[in-house]
Design an enzyme around this catalytic site. Structure first.
Site, PDB file in Angstrom:
ATOM      1  N   CYS A   2       0.856  -1.177   0.000  1.00 46.03           N
ATOM      2  CA  CYS A   2       0.000   0.000   0.000  1.00 46.03           C
ATOM      3  C   CYS A   2       0.899   1.236   0.000  1.00 46.03           C
ATOM      4  CB  CYS A   2      -0.936   0.106   1.196  1.00 46.03           C
ATOM      5  SG  CYS A   2      -2.118  -1.217   1.299  1.00 46.03           S
ATOM      6  N   ARG A  27       3.617  -0.194  -5.007  1.00 45.77           N
ATOM      7  CA  ARG A  27       3.371  -0.773  -3.675  1.00 45.77           C
ATOM      8  C   ARG A  27       2.028  -1.506  -3.593  1.00 45.77           C
ATOM      9  NH1 ARG A  27       6.891   1.516  -0.098  1.00 45.77           N
ATOM     10  NH2 ARG A  27       5.618   0.781   1.629  1.00 45.77           N
ATOM     11  N   TRP A  76      -2.859  -2.521  -1.629  1.00 43.99           N
ATOM     12  CA  TRP A  76      -2.577  -3.937  -1.846  1.00 43.99           C
ATOM     13  C   TRP A  76      -3.405  -4.649  -0.790  1.00 43.99           C
ATOM     14  CZ3 TRP A  76      -0.390  -8.132   0.807  1.00 43.99           C
ATOM     15  CH2 TRP A  76      -0.080  -9.235  -0.001  1.00 43.99           C
ATOM     16  N   ASN A 102      -1.218   1.846   5.723  1.00 40.81           N
ATOM     17  CA  ASN A 102      -0.405   0.794   5.116  1.00 40.81           C
ATOM     18  C   ASN A 102      -0.003  -0.148   6.238  1.00 40.81           C
ATOM     19  OD1 ASN A 102       1.552  -0.750   3.805  1.00 40.81           O
ATOM     20  ND2 ASN A 102       3.144   0.804   4.125  1.00 40.81           N
ATOM     21  N   GLY A 103      -0.311  -1.443   6.095  1.00 44.15           N
ATOM     22  CA  GLY A 103       0.079  -2.390   7.135  1.00 44.15           C
ATOM     23  C   GLY A 103      -1.112  -3.170   7.633  1.00 44.15           C
ATOM     24  N   GLU A 484      15.561 -18.229  -9.111  1.00 40.87           N
ATOM     25  CA  GLU A 484      15.216 -16.867  -9.507  1.00 40.87           C
ATOM     26  C   GLU A 484      14.576 -16.848 -10.899  1.00 40.87           C
ATOM     27  OE1 GLU A 484      14.840 -14.218  -8.058  1.00 40.87           O
ATOM     28  OE2 GLU A 484      14.909 -12.662  -9.594  1.00 40.87           O
ATOM     29  N   LYS A 488      10.905 -15.346 -11.632  1.00 43.67           N
ATOM     30  CA  LYS A 488      10.655 -14.274 -12.611  1.00 43.67           C
ATOM     31  C   LYS A 488       9.564 -14.683 -13.576  1.00 43.67           C
ATOM     32  CE  LYS A 488      11.927 -11.595 -11.170  1.00 43.67           C
ATOM     33  NZ  LYS A 488      12.744 -11.408 -10.003  1.00 43.67           N
ATOM     34  N   GLU A 491       6.022 -14.882 -11.780  1.00 46.20           N
ATOM     35  CA  GLU A 491       5.414 -13.659 -11.271  1.00 46.20           C
ATOM     36  C   GLU A 491       4.926 -12.700 -12.343  1.00 46.20           C
ATOM     37  OE1 GLU A 491       9.549 -11.499  -9.811  1.00 46.20           O
ATOM     38  OE2 GLU A 491       7.722 -11.064  -8.721  1.00 46.20           O
ATOM     39  N   HIS A 507      14.667 -37.554  -7.995  1.00 46.64           N
ATOM     40  CA  HIS A 507      14.057 -37.958  -6.725  1.00 46.64           C
ATOM     41  C   HIS A 507      12.566 -37.619  -6.677  1.00 46.64           C
ATOM     42  CE1 HIS A 507      17.933 -39.102  -5.177  1.00 46.64           C
ATOM     43  NE2 HIS A 507      18.417 -37.940  -5.592  1.00 46.64           N
ATOM     44  N   LYS A 607       5.472  -4.216  -4.709  1.00 46.16           N
ATOM     45  CA  LYS A 607       6.929  -4.122  -4.714  1.00 46.16           C
ATOM     46  C   LYS A 607       7.519  -4.292  -3.325  1.00 46.16           C
ATOM     47  CE  LYS A 607      10.886  -3.133  -6.647  1.00 46.16           C
ATOM     48  NZ  LYS A 607      11.462  -4.309  -7.338  1.00 46.16           N
TER      49      LYS A 607
HETATM   50  O1  M6R Z   1      12.766  -5.338  -1.062  1.00 48.68           O
HETATM   51  P1  M6R Z   1      13.208  -6.735  -0.816  1.00 48.68           P
HETATM   52  O2  M6R Z   1      14.431  -7.109  -1.572  1.00 48.68           O
HETATM   53  O3  M6R Z   1      13.332  -7.074   0.632  1.00 48.68           O
HETATM   54  O4  M6R Z   1      12.010  -7.623  -1.382  1.00 48.68           O
HETATM   55  C1  M6R Z   1      11.978  -9.003  -1.212  1.00 48.68           C
HETATM   56  C2  M6R Z   1      10.962  -9.634  -2.129  1.00 48.68           C
HETATM   57  O5  M6R Z   1       9.682  -9.189  -1.822  1.00 48.68           O
HETATM   58  C3  M6R Z   1      11.247  -9.347  -3.602  1.00 48.68           C
HETATM   59  O6  M6R Z   1      12.541  -9.716  -3.950  1.00 48.68           O
HETATM   60  C4  M6R Z   1      10.246 -10.101  -4.495  1.00 48.68           C
HETATM   61  O7  M6R Z   1      10.448 -11.474  -4.400  1.00 48.68           O
HETATM   62  C5  M6R Z   1      10.367  -9.619  -5.941  1.00 48.68           C
HETATM   63  N1  M6R Z   1       9.109  -9.105  -6.392  1.00 48.68           N
HETATM   64  C6  M6R Z   1      10.705 -10.681  -6.904  1.00 48.68           C
HETATM   65  O8  M6R Z   1      10.800 -10.175  -8.188  1.00 48.68           O
END
Ligand code: M6R
Length: 612
Positions: A2, A27, A76, A102-103, A484, A488, A491, A507, A607
């Site tokens: 948020c 956010r 969010w 926010n929170g 990773e 990517k 997401e 396995h 984010k």
């Molecule tokens: O700001 P941060 O690096 O702590 O964020 C951690 C994760 O939320 C962040 O890396 C998230 O997994 C990304 N959206 C992945 O692309």
């Protein structure tokens, strides 16, 4: 998650708020809303969906232009569906108080029961509306609005940042922070409050970071900050932001994500800058921030998502070069399992935003156990950066795309420097390997390779975009990269993808392989290459399609009938990870683009994850 923004000044607030929210949409973007003072009363406008839906509504409400004080929110969803009735700002029972939040208020259910018994009615399913009503109750029995606001916040448990506007004092914004970011922007005859700097950077560069248990009363030409507990006035430092909006704009690219991927050579260069010195014999790493660091017996790396993957990648290198036993943990697990930590264990909290709630909690836990904590962050002045004993900044510049790309690249660069730095303390032969030289050459090498990589990835993406599942396989340092790569892809394209250590396939996971289930195999030119090659054969033997990422100096057998052989430049085995990372980022980007997905703002994500 948020984004919240508040403005108190002399210009029409509505355009300042919506402009601010446009910079906070990363956010969250489930709904948006604003509240302004209009003819002495609160005017609230909200819409489900992205900010553009709210803007379309506001276009028809031109009278709003007159208000010069207001608050705004981009959501969010945590409590309640992403519908208009759950959108912020939320109002108190008497309609005189509007808040954005926010929170999460963890005890909202308990508070709601109490307020229901007192005759309050709620329109939304949110915890935020409960807080608005609680503030109203507390103000009604307090000597001042500020006092009542503080009393209510003291009763709210959890992590939050909140900004309040009330028609009883339309000239003041009230703000409070508890474990979620909130900053004041100090202007000339106008002041701002927001979750992040870009919300007001076009208007002022002077910033005050609120800390936990602090509240602020913000007028257009004055601000005061108090402790939440005793309401004692606090002195605060005003910080000057040096980066500009240019680095937070798309610069002609269709999406932030592609801009940020292509920025990586520059990011690596910036991260190395000033951190390498020439001695008479050689070049070596200097990390001035760590001059007073006691050599640790063990290292614990904590992070979430992409930052966790970067930590896993760094673990290999740190153990190898420094001999320090290193463990990596997902912050949300670490914080709740009462981990055994020795006081001479160093904890490294990796976070792009520096605001991730779980990573911040892990940092705080480590501090309570007496450990020294280094924050490896990108956002200057973020909570983790401020609370860590030492901060190493990754220098990646603002990362706006929700899918993290250049942040991981910069984290890997800094972890490489950290591994060399810790290594050189104990192991004089650490520079016998040309790794540092390869790292220095990397920006130019990567930059030269990018056009071809772009072209190849776009072609490949078209071919594989109909897939419903994907495996990403790697071993050694390529295993975190496989995690990773899969993250990517899922997401931003919503294609199911899993990263696996290639040796684990047999396995269980290999049971899923058939001609419809492609595998992205990272077969970099390192000592594990022959092993990965065998794992590829195992997939091919089950009619799986394989994209193999290789380097042009390796010996992938020409008879290996992979479907696509993506050849990257030859380079140092550790540095090859940066090419592999970039290749997978580009592949995901182009798949999502081909499928027409909302690349910079994928569904259900935000984010900065400032809730648990
Ligand atoms: O700001 P941060 O690096 O702590 O964020 C951690 C994760 O939320 C962040 O890396 C998230 O997994 C990304 N959206 C992945 O692309």
């Amino acid at each position: 998650m948020c984004g919240i923004v508040g403005y108190n000044g002399y210009k029409p607030a509505v355009s300042i708020l919506t402009e601010g929210l446009s910079h906070l949409e990363y956010r969250g973007y489930d709904s948006a809303g604003v509240a302004l003072i209009h003819e002495g009363k609160l005017a609230v406008h909200k819409a489900a969906g992205k900010l553009s839906a709210l803007e379309a509504k506001l276009d028809t409400a031109l009278h709003l232009q007159t208000g010069t004080t207001g608050i705004g929110h981009t959501r969010w969803a945590t409590h309640g569906l992403p519908e208009e009735r759950n959108a912020h700002p939320h109002l108190s029972q008497d309609g005189k108080i509007a808040i954005v939040h926010n929170g999460i208020i963890e005890n909202f259910q308990e508070l709601k029961t109490e307020l229901l018994a007192k005759g309050h009615h709620f329109i939304s399913d949110t915890d935020t509306e409960v807080l608005a009503h609680l503030i109203e109750e507390e103000i009604s029995s307090s000597s001042s609005i500020c006092d009542g606001f503080a009393k209510a916040l003291r009763r709210a448990h959890g992590a939050y940042a909140v900004v309040m506007l009330t028609s009883d004092r339309p000239d003041v914004l009230y703000a409070g922070r508890m474990s979620a970011p909130l900053l004041l922007g100090i202007g000339q005859n106008e002041n701002f409050v927001a979750s992040d700097v870009p919300a007001f950077l076009a208007h002022t560069r002077d910033v005050i970071f609120l800390e936990d248990y602090e509240i602020a009363c913000i007028e257009k030409d004055a601000w005061k900050i108090f402790s939440l507990d005793g309401l004692s006035p606090l002195e605060k430092k005003v910080h000057h932001i040096t980066w500009d909006m240019q680095s937070a704009s798309k610069d002609g690219f269709p999406h932030f994500m592609i801009k940020e991927i292509l920025e990586q050579p520059r990011v690596i260069k910036d991260c190395l800058a000033g951190r390498i010195i020439a001695t008479p014999d050689r070049r070596q790493v200097t990390l001035n921030e760590l001059n007073r660091l006691a050599f640790p017996s063990r290292l614990r790396i904590v992070g979430c998502g992409t930052s966790y993957h970067a930590g896993l990648w760094g673990q290999h290198l740190i153990e190898k070069l420094s001999g320090i036993p290193t463990a990596v943990e997902i912050a949300s697990e670490f914080r709740y399992r009462d981990p055994l930590l020795c006081p001479d264990e160093l904890v490294l909290a990796v976070s792009q935003s520096g605001e991730t709630a779980d990573t911040l909690a892990a940092l705080r836990l480590a501090k309570t156990k007496g450990c020294q904590v280094i924050g490896l962050c990108n956002v200057v002045g973020s909570s983790i950066a401020r609370e860590a004993d030492i901060v190493l900044y990754t220098q990646a510049g603002p990362e706006i795309s929700v899918a993290s790309t250049k942040a991981m690249c910069s984290q890997m660069t800094l972890l490489s420097l950290l591994a060399l730095f810790l290594g050189q303390e104990k192991n004089p032969s650490v520079y016998d390997d040309p790794f540092l030289e390869a790292l220095i050459a990397l920006p130019d090498q990567l930059s030269a390779a990018l056009p071809e990589m772009q072209e190849y990835s776009a072609r490949l993406a078209k071919r594989y975009s109909a897939a419903h599942n994907f495996y990403y396989l790697g071993r050694g340092q390529c295993y975190p990269l496989a995690l990773e790569g899969a993250l990517k892809l899922k997401e931003i394209s919503y294609i199911h993808a899993e990263g696996y250590p290639a040796g684990e396939m047999k396995h269980g996971p290999i049971a899923l392989i058939d001609h419809n289930f492609p595998t992205f195999a990272l077969a970099m030119n390192d000592i594990l290459f022959p092993k990965v090659e065998s794992n590829i054969q195992e997939v091919l033997a089950r009619q799986g399609q394989v994209i193999a990422l290789v380097q042009n100096n390796n010996s992938m057998r020409p008879d290996l009938p992979v479907d696509d052989l993506w050849v990257l430049p030859s380079c140092h085995p550790v540095v090859s990870s940066f090419f592999a990372l970039t290749a997978m980022q580009l592949f995901s980007y182009h798949v999502a683009d081909y499928l027409g997905k909302d690349i910079d703002q994928p569904r259900n994500l935000a984010k900065s994850v400032t809730v648990e």
